[in-house]
Design an enzyme around this catalytic site. Structure first.
Site, short mmCIF file in Angstrom:
data_model
loop_
_atom_site.label_atom_id
_atom_site.label_comp_id
_atom_site.label_asym_id
_atom_site.label_seq_id
_atom_site.Cartn_x
_atom_site.Cartn_y
_atom_site.Cartn_z
CG ASP A 222 -2.17 0.80 1.06
OD1 ASP A 222 -3.25 0.18 1.08
OD2 ASP A 222 -2.09 2.04 0.88
CB SER B 118 -16.18 -1.12 -9.79
OG SER B 118 -17.36 -0.41 -9.44
CE1 TYR C 95 -13.30 3.10 -8.74
CE2 TYR C 95 -15.62 2.77 -9.22
CZ TYR C 95 -14.48 2.41 -8.54
OH TYR C 95 -14.50 1.35 -7.66
N1 LIG Z 1 -15.85 -0.01 -1.46
C1 LIG Z 1 -16.61 -0.16 -2.51
O1 LIG Z 1 -17.84 0.07 -2.48
C2 LIG Z 1 -16.04 -0.64 -3.81
C3 LIG Z 1 -16.92 -0.94 -4.86
C4 LIG Z 1 -16.42 -1.38 -6.07
C5 LIG Z 1 -15.06 -1.53 -6.24
N2 LIG Z 1 -14.21 -1.22 -5.21
C6 LIG Z 1 -12.79 -1.36 -5.47
O2 LIG Z 1 -12.21 -2.17 -4.48
C7 LIG Z 1 -10.84 -1.82 -4.30
C8 LIG Z 1 -10.59 -1.63 -2.81
O3 LIG Z 1 -11.35 -0.52 -2.37
P1 LIG Z 1 -11.73 -0.30 -0.83
O4 LIG Z 1 -13.19 -0.12 -0.79
O5 LIG Z 1 -11.08 -1.35 0.00
O6 LIG Z 1 -11.07 1.13 -0.61
P2 LIG Z 1 -10.06 1.65 0.51
O7 LIG Z 1 -9.92 3.12 0.24
O8 LIG Z 1 -10.49 1.20 1.85
O9 LIG Z 1 -8.70 0.89 0.15
C9 LIG Z 1 -7.94 1.18 -0.99
C10 LIG Z 1 -6.48 1.11 -0.62
O10 LIG Z 1 -5.70 1.33 -1.82
C11 LIG Z 1 -4.57 2.10 -1.46
N3 LIG Z 1 -4.03 2.77 -2.63
C12 LIG Z 1 -4.60 3.77 -3.34
N4 LIG Z 1 -3.78 4.17 -4.33
C13 LIG Z 1 -2.66 3.41 -4.23
C14 LIG Z 1 -1.45 3.35 -4.97
N5 LIG Z 1 -1.20 4.18 -6.00
N6 LIG Z 1 -0.51 2.43 -4.62
C15 LIG Z 1 -0.74 1.60 -3.56
N7 LIG Z 1 -1.86 1.63 -2.83
C16 LIG Z 1 -2.81 2.52 -3.15
C17 LIG Z 1 -5.10 3.08 -0.40
O11 LIG Z 1 -4.05 3.64 0.37
C18 LIG Z 1 -6.04 2.19 0.40
O12 LIG Z 1 -5.38 1.58 1.49
C19 LIG Z 1 -10.62 -0.56 -5.15
O13 LIG Z 1 -10.02 -0.92 -6.37
C20 LIG Z 1 -12.03 -0.06 -5.39
O14 LIG Z 1 -12.13 0.68 -6.60
C21 LIG Z 1 -14.67 -0.78 -4.01
#
Ligand SMILES: NC(=O)c1ccc[n+]([C@@H]2O[C@H](COP(=O)([O-])OP(=O)(O)OC[C@H]3O[C@@H](n4cnc5c(N)ncnc54)[C@H](O)[C@@H]3O)[C@@H](O)[C@H]2O)c1
Length: 256
Positions: free
Chosen positions: A36, A149, A162
């Site tokens: 991360d 997503s 996105y």
């Molecule tokens: N939460 C939702 O509703 C949802 C829905 C659809 C898809 N997603 C996808 O699931 C994945 C995880 O999302 P989440 O909900 O756990 O979000 P989150 O924000 O809790 O976690 C995302 C993590 O990615 C890290 N990150 C961001 N940019 C980075 C980079 N350049 N290098 C390394 N780390 C990086 C952040 O520091 C964070 O810890 C994402 O790809 C998101 O698009 C989430």
């Protein structure tokens, strides 16, 4: 794939879906490198998981950072059997809204992290997996799970960048699975609906309530543990390959 004694890399491991996945994998007896770019959160998560977890602070968009994450994993654990790509961002911006025209740099940044960052780790991890001995009669060497997503299919207003980035992740899945089949590596993607993570927790309560109401059943956001449970099923069920699985309570997103 048998999980015990295997080694996995989880990007975005400092938070949300990635952190829950790392926890599930440790509970299943594996070793995990959490990657991360948020040093504090990735160190904290890894420390809580104990000796079988390694934290690497790295930006998934950078070649050198990806190489460092792979090298650190091999040095500490010896091999890499799976990659779960969870790092991502989801900023909203209209193409032509009150704040003016959509920034090109902001569009690039979303594609860079969500799509190119996913591919960066995928290409490096599968190169490392080529060295693995094959597992029993199916000759399996590794598994990659990317996170798309539902926005890849039903992007909402304000999600041009996105949705485009996640559609790229969907498009990557089948050609990668086809190519890597010869190496005994499966490639899958999960398309989550709305999950209760940091990405959603910042929203105002009324927006969250509105989103919950849109889910047919169950009428709530998904739990990160439900995402992790699907990761486990994909890893263990060898006949899953080249597919994108929606995990969304039946939701189909509307335009707004
Ligand atoms: N939460 C939702 O509703 C949802 C829905 C659809 C898809 N997603 C996808 O699931 C994945 C995880 O999302 P989440 O909900 O756990 O979000 P989150 O924000 O809790 O976690 C995302 C993590 O990615 C890290 N990150 C961001 N940019 C980075 C980079 N350049 N290098 C390394 N780390 C990086 C952040 O520091 C964070 O810890 C994402 O790809 C998101 O698009 C989430």
């Amino acid at each position: 794939m048998q999980l015990a004694e295997r080694t996995f890399i989880v990007t975005g491991g400092g938070s949300g879906l990635g952190a829950a996945t790392a926890r599930m994998l440790i509970d299943a007896g594996t070793r995990v490198t959490l990657v991360d770019h948020d040093a504090d959160s990735v160190e904290t998560q890894a420390r809580a998981l104990g000796e079988s977890a390694l934290a690497v602070t790295a930006d998934v968009t950078r070649e050198a950072d990806g190489e460092r994450a792979i090298a650190a994993t091999r040095e500490r654990f010896g091999a890499i059997h799976g990659l779960i790509n969870c790092a991502g961002i989801a900023p909203a911006e209209k193409i032509h809204g009150k704040r003016g025209v959509h920034g090109l740099d902001s569009f690039r940044r979303v594609v860079d992290i969500n799509l190119i960052g996913t591919f960066n780790l995928l290409r490096l991890a599968v190169a490392a997996m080529q060295d693995n001995p094959t597992e029993d009669d199916d000759f399996e060497r590794g598994v990659v799970i990317n996170t798309a997503s539902v926005a890849a299919f039903e992007g909402q207003i304000g999600q041009a960048a996105y949705a485009a980035s996640k559609a790229g992740v969907v498009g990557l899945t089948l050609p990668a699975a086809r190519e890597l089949a010869a190496s005994g590596i499966r490639v899958m993607a999960i398309a989550p609906g709305i999950f209760d993570t940091a990405m959603m927790q910042d929203m105002p309560a009324e927006v969250r309530d509105g989103l919950n109401a849109k889910v047919p059943f169950p009428k709530r956001m998904g739990h990160a543990e439900e995402y992790a449970a699907l990761v486990r099923q994909i890893l263990e069920n060898r006949y899953l390959n080249g597919e994108v699985i929606r995990l969304d309570g039946g939701i189909r997103m509307s335009a707004t």
